[in-house]
Structures are given as C-alpha cells and as structure tokens.
Design an enzyme around this catalytic site. Structure first.
Site, PDB file in Angstrom:
ATOM      1  N   CYS A 263       0.826  -1.219   0.000  1.00  0.00           N
ATOM      2  CA  CYS A 263       0.000   0.000   0.000  1.00  0.00           C
ATOM      3  C   CYS A 263       0.854   1.261   0.000  1.00  0.00           C
ATOM      4  O   CYS A 263       0.860   2.017  -0.962  1.00  0.00           O
ATOM      5  CB  CYS A 263      -0.894   0.025   1.245  1.00  0.00           C
ATOM      6  SG  CYS A 263      -1.980  -1.369   1.379  1.00  0.00           S
TER       7      CYS A 263
HETATM    8  N1  SAJ Z   1       6.190   2.358   8.844  1.00  0.00           N
HETATM    9  C1  SAJ Z   1       7.194   3.159   9.379  1.00  0.00           C
HETATM   10  N2  SAJ Z   1       6.859   4.101  10.293  1.00  0.00           N
HETATM   11  C2  SAJ Z   1       5.561   4.289  10.702  1.00  0.00           C
HETATM   12  C3  SAJ Z   1       4.549   3.461  10.144  1.00  0.00           C
HETATM   13  C4  SAJ Z   1       4.885   2.497   9.218  1.00  0.00           C
HETATM   14  O1  SAJ Z   1       8.375   3.022   9.020  1.00  0.00           O
HETATM   15  O2  SAJ Z   1       5.323   5.151  11.551  1.00  0.00           O
HETATM   16  C5  SAJ Z   1       6.550   1.368   7.823  1.00  0.00           C
HETATM   17  C6  SAJ Z   1       6.206  -0.048   8.225  1.00  0.00           C
HETATM   18  O3  SAJ Z   1       7.293  -0.649   8.899  1.00  0.00           O
HETATM   19  C7  SAJ Z   1       5.968  -0.716   6.867  1.00  0.00           C
HETATM   20  C8  SAJ Z   1       5.409   0.416   6.025  1.00  0.00           C
HETATM   21  O4  SAJ Z   1       5.777   1.643   6.667  1.00  0.00           O
HETATM   22  O5  SAJ Z   1       7.186  -1.154   6.294  1.00  0.00           O
HETATM   23  C9  SAJ Z   1       3.893   0.363   5.877  1.00  0.00           C
HETATM   24  O6  SAJ Z   1       3.394   0.220   7.167  1.00  0.00           O
HETATM   25  P1  SAJ Z   1       1.807   0.463   7.504  1.00  0.00           P
HETATM   26  O7  SAJ Z   1       1.686   0.487   8.981  1.00  0.00           O
HETATM   27  O8  SAJ Z   1       1.308   1.624   6.742  1.00  0.00           O
HETATM   28  O9  SAJ Z   1       1.152  -0.891   7.075  1.00  0.00           O
HETATM   29  P2  SAJ Z   1       0.481  -1.305   5.702  1.00  0.00           P
HETATM   30  O10 SAJ Z   1       1.360  -1.156   4.536  1.00  0.00           O
HETATM   31  O11 SAJ Z   1      -0.099  -2.658   5.954  1.00  0.00           O
HETATM   32  O12 SAJ Z   1      -0.670  -0.243   5.529  1.00  0.00           O
HETATM   33  C10 SAJ Z   1      -1.964  -0.602   5.793  1.00  0.00           C
HETATM   34  C11 SAJ Z   1      -2.791   0.385   5.048  1.00  0.00           C
HETATM   35  N3  SAJ Z   1      -4.129  -0.122   4.954  1.00  0.00           N
HETATM   36  C12 SAJ Z   1      -4.756  -0.001   3.778  1.00  0.00           C
HETATM   37  O13 SAJ Z   1      -4.271   0.547   2.817  1.00  0.00           O
HETATM   38  C13 SAJ Z   1      -6.123  -0.544   3.727  1.00  0.00           C
HETATM   39  C14 SAJ Z   1      -2.800   1.726   5.737  1.00  0.00           C
HETATM   40  O14 SAJ Z   1      -3.821   2.558   5.165  1.00  0.00           O
HETATM   41  C15 SAJ Z   1      -3.089   1.570   7.179  1.00  0.00           C
HETATM   42  O15 SAJ Z   1      -3.073   2.856   7.798  1.00  0.00           O
HETATM   43  C16 SAJ Z   1      -2.002   0.716   7.794  1.00  0.00           C
HETATM   44  O16 SAJ Z   1      -2.175  -0.580   7.200  1.00  0.00           O
HETATM   45  C17 SAJ Z   1      -2.153   0.601   9.308  1.00  0.00           C
HETATM   46  O17 SAJ Z   1      -2.571   1.612   9.924  1.00  0.00           O
HETATM   47  O18 SAJ Z   1      -1.776  -0.442   9.841  1.00  0.00           O
END
Ligand code: SAJ
Length: 423
Positions: A263
C-alpha cells in the site's frame, strides 16, 4: 424469507476473500471468482489462504451454501452485485492495471441489465470512468448509468489488524449515478456499520490515495528527521515521544529502515504518475519516496560506522538481521526494506544471516538465505545484530543481553543497554 441476493467477488486474496465471507455471513449468495485453480480448490475445501479469514469461518459459509469459489466466469451471470478486488501493482514507474482490465473483460459478457459493478482495487482518480466503464460497456452491450450501475469503493483491509476489520471500518462509496451509489451503499450496509457516500468514483479513488499518501509522506518526514537528529546528537525517539504528548494537531510516526508493503510505497505513486500525465509534478510524493527508499542504505552506513568504531570492517563481519517481513508480526515480504538492505550488506562483503520466525527463506539478488534459530551461540558469534522488523514473538531483551552489539532501527529495545544503538 426472500431468496438470497447473488453476489460475485472477483479476486479471492487479502481483500476479496474477507469481503466474500462477510457478504456470505450477511446472507448474500456469494461466488468468489479467482484465476488460480489451486486457490479455488483450496477455498472449496475450506482452506483459507488469507490470515484474516479462518478455516472455520470459510467452512461455515461453505456449509451454509452461501459461498463457493470458482474460476468459471459464467458464474457472474446471476450476480446482482460484482466487486472487483484484484491487484494494482506499480512497476517500471507506471501503474499496472492489467489485472483490472482482464477482470473487466472477463466479467463483462456475463453482466445482466440492472447489475452493479464496484471496483475496490486502489488506483488513480479517473480509472473507473475512463478505463473500467468502456470495457464493461463494450463487453456487455449495456449502457453504464442506465442499464449498468458502476461505483468505486476503496478497500481498507489492514492485514493482521485485530481491532479494525470490515464491519467497523467505514466504507467510502462513490457511484457514477445516485442509483449506483445507493445500490453500493445497500450492498455494503448489510455488513459494514458506516458507509460514507461521496459524489462519484473519482472522489472515492482520490480519498484512498490521500489516506496512504498521508502515511507515506509523514513516515518520510520522520525518516529524514532521524538522519538529521543523528547528526545533531539528538535522540529522535525521545523527541517523537515528547511531541506525541501534544493532544491535538500531531500524530506520531516512527522512523525505520524503509517503507514496505503493498500500500504505502505503491499507492502514492499512482497519484504521482497521474499528475505527471497532466504535466504536473507531485513533488512531495516523489521526495518522500526518495527519502524512504534511501533508508536501507543509510542503515547500512550506520552499521558500517558502528563496526568501524570497533575496528571491524563491514567486509567479513557477521551481521545477524532480525526480522525481514515488511512489518511486524506478518510474513509479507512485498517491497520489504529488508531486501535492499540485505543486498547492500552483501554487496559490501558482509556475512549476512537472518532470523525471522515468519519468513523461512529469503532470496536476495541471487543469494538464498535460510532463517537461523536464535540460539545463544548465533547471538554471541555475530559482530552486530541488526533489528529491522520487531516481531512480538522475538525476545529482543535476550538479543540485547547476548549479542555483542545491536543496531535497533525500530526502537524495540526502549530501555538503555550499553551495547544497543538506536536509529
Ligand atoms: N512504517 C514506518 N513508520 C511508521 C509506520 C509504518 O516506518 O510510523 C513502515 C512499516 O514498517 C511498513 C510500512 O511503513 O514497512 C507500511 O506500514 P503500515 O503500517 O502503513 O502498514 P500497511 O502497509 O499494511 O498499511 C496498511 C494500510 N491499509 C490499507 O491501505 C487498507 C494503511 O492505510 C493503514 O493505515 C495501515 O495498514 C495501518 O494503519 O496499519
């Protein structure tokens, strides 16, 4: 009891299968269409390939006769509602909508007058009206907006999220006509608590991109500040925790070794690509991508400096990587920053081993690595333990107590250990 409304969900992956099962549990008569015959067979055996759907849930809707998987597109014929949940990857610096095009072309001939088609796959604003509808009209002979109802509703599935699922995550819906929006709202309303109407597909497509671009840019902000803070001798983690005490106008994000997943690194690039088509430039998005993409190599430079401080060259050093999945407590490797990070370590001659309980095998640039057990000997014999993804099942305190040196890119070891350095 009226006959259950027939529904077809195209694509039975991490988005389509939970949707299909929720619709079946809500009383719809669901067929899950998937190209992969082995996946179809497994689904009809009650074996769920998706973590968010248990075998028990699947078997329950199968037994109730409310769900079947199939690769036969003619099963779409009876559907009143068809939802497309297929991948929309991004590669060669452009969106790949081939899965959407193929699904639309395959289902169009089976659509009947009055059917509703809803696209859930994340894409750039304009896709539903400019790409999907022409294919549906050509293949079905039906006129969109008159004989065929079309809408966009972004998926908001967060794999592994125990707190938010389909029912309690508001669903955005934008149809090409009020009737299309009404029909889509009615469909989702049977199993989603809050359905939010917008004026049309473009607003719904754009809302999804805003959500994930917001994360993409804010993660890049803290990644850049982490690099600057190191140079300034400031603890970025302390600073973020302090800023997070502000009860309004601030939302904490945390630095890391890069940004992975299907995403966050991908969705914003759909928007950037679309803007470039009109001669514009989404500078924020592209700068954020560059910042996030630079983190793996930055982490390697920090590892090299830490070893250098101990008169140990990176070449020949044993680097034990802890956690390679793109985020904690899942096995998904898509776009994982661990991949370029391990590749950079190997390129510099490091001897890389890794431990990730969710990922048994790691293939990086032609090198095949296997997950090693986290024994005391493995911890003691490495030159540095590099914490890339902090899975809850890994005892990080034991890592700090046993490994000679730890570089923690996730602040998993919040306490202060003399041999632990944080990003
Ligand atoms: N990450 C960071 N720092 C942060 C947050 C995330 O480095 O503060 C990294 C994570 O380690 C990962 C990447 O970014 O490698 C993405 O992390 P994510 O928490 O955004 O997880 P995703 O990719 O599974 O995103 C999903 C998304 N859901 C959908 O698109 C339906 C996102 O919109 C959600 O907000 C997110 O999950 C969530 O909140 O868990």
């Amino acid at each position: 009891m009226s006959e259950p409304t027939p529904v077809a969900i195209i694509g039975q992956g991490y988005v389509g299968l939970p949707l299909a099962v929720a619709a079946a549990e809500a009383g719809y008569d669901v067929v899950g269409i998937d190209l992969a015959d082995e996946r179809v067979a497994a689904l009809n055996r009650g074996e769920s390939p998706v973590g968010d759907v248990s075998d028990e849930q699947l078997r329950s809707v199968l037994a109730a006769g409310r769900y079947r998987a199939s690769s036969d597109w003619s099963r779409v014929r009876s559907a009143e509602v068809v939802v497309i949940c297929v991948p929309t990857p991004y590669h060669d610096d452009a969106p790949d909508l081939s899965y959407v095009e193929r699904a639309a072309s395959s289902l169009a001939p089976h659509l009947h007058e009055g059917a509703v088609v809803i696209l859930e796959s994340t894409t750039y604003p304009g896709t539903t009206e400019e790409l999907l509808i022409p294919i549906l009209e050509a293949g079905s002979g039906l006129k969109a907006g008159v004989e065929l109802h079309v809408a966009f509703s972004p998926e908001r599935i967060d794999p592994g999220n125990e707190r938010f699922g389909l029912r309690n995550t508001p669903k955005i819906v934008g149809g090409i006509t009020d009737t299309a929006t009404d029909r889509a709202v009615d469909f989702y309303g049977a199993f989603v608590d809050v359905v939010h109407r917008v004026s049309g597909p473009k607003a719904a497509e754009m809302a999804k991109l805003l959500e994930n671009t917001f994360r993409h840019i804010n993660i890049a902000l803290v990644n850049e500040l982490a690099v600057l803070a190191d140079g300034l001798g400031v603890d970025i983690w302390e600073v973020i925790d302090a800023a997070a005490t502000k009860p309004f106008g601030f939302m904490p994000f945390y630095p890391g070794p890069g940004v992975g997943g299907h995403c966050i690194p991908v969705d914003p690039m759909y928007l950037s690509w679309r803007v470039r088509q009109f001669g514009g430039a989404a500078k924020f998005i592209e700068l954020a991508r560059d910042v996030n993409n630079a983190m793996p190599v930055y982490v390697v430079s920090r590892v090299q400096d830490l070893l250098n401080d101990r008169s140990k060259p990176l070449r020949g050093a044993v680097v034990l990587v802890l956690g390679v999945a793109y985020k904690a407590d899942i096995s998904d490797m898509r776009e994982s920053p661990a991949l370029p990070l391990v590749e950079a370590l190997l390129d510099k001659g490091a001897v890389v081993t890794y431990h990730d309980p969710h990922v048994p095998v790691l293939e990086v640039g032609g090198t095949l690595l296997r997950n090693v057990d986290l024994t005391d000997d493995v911890l003691r014999s490495c030159d540095i333990a590099l914490l890339v993804t902090a899975h809850a099942s890994v005892d990080h305190e034991r890592v700090a107590a046993t490994a000679p040196l730890v570089f923690d890119t996730r602040n998993a070891l919040r306490g202060s250990y003399p041999n632990v350095v944080r990003l």
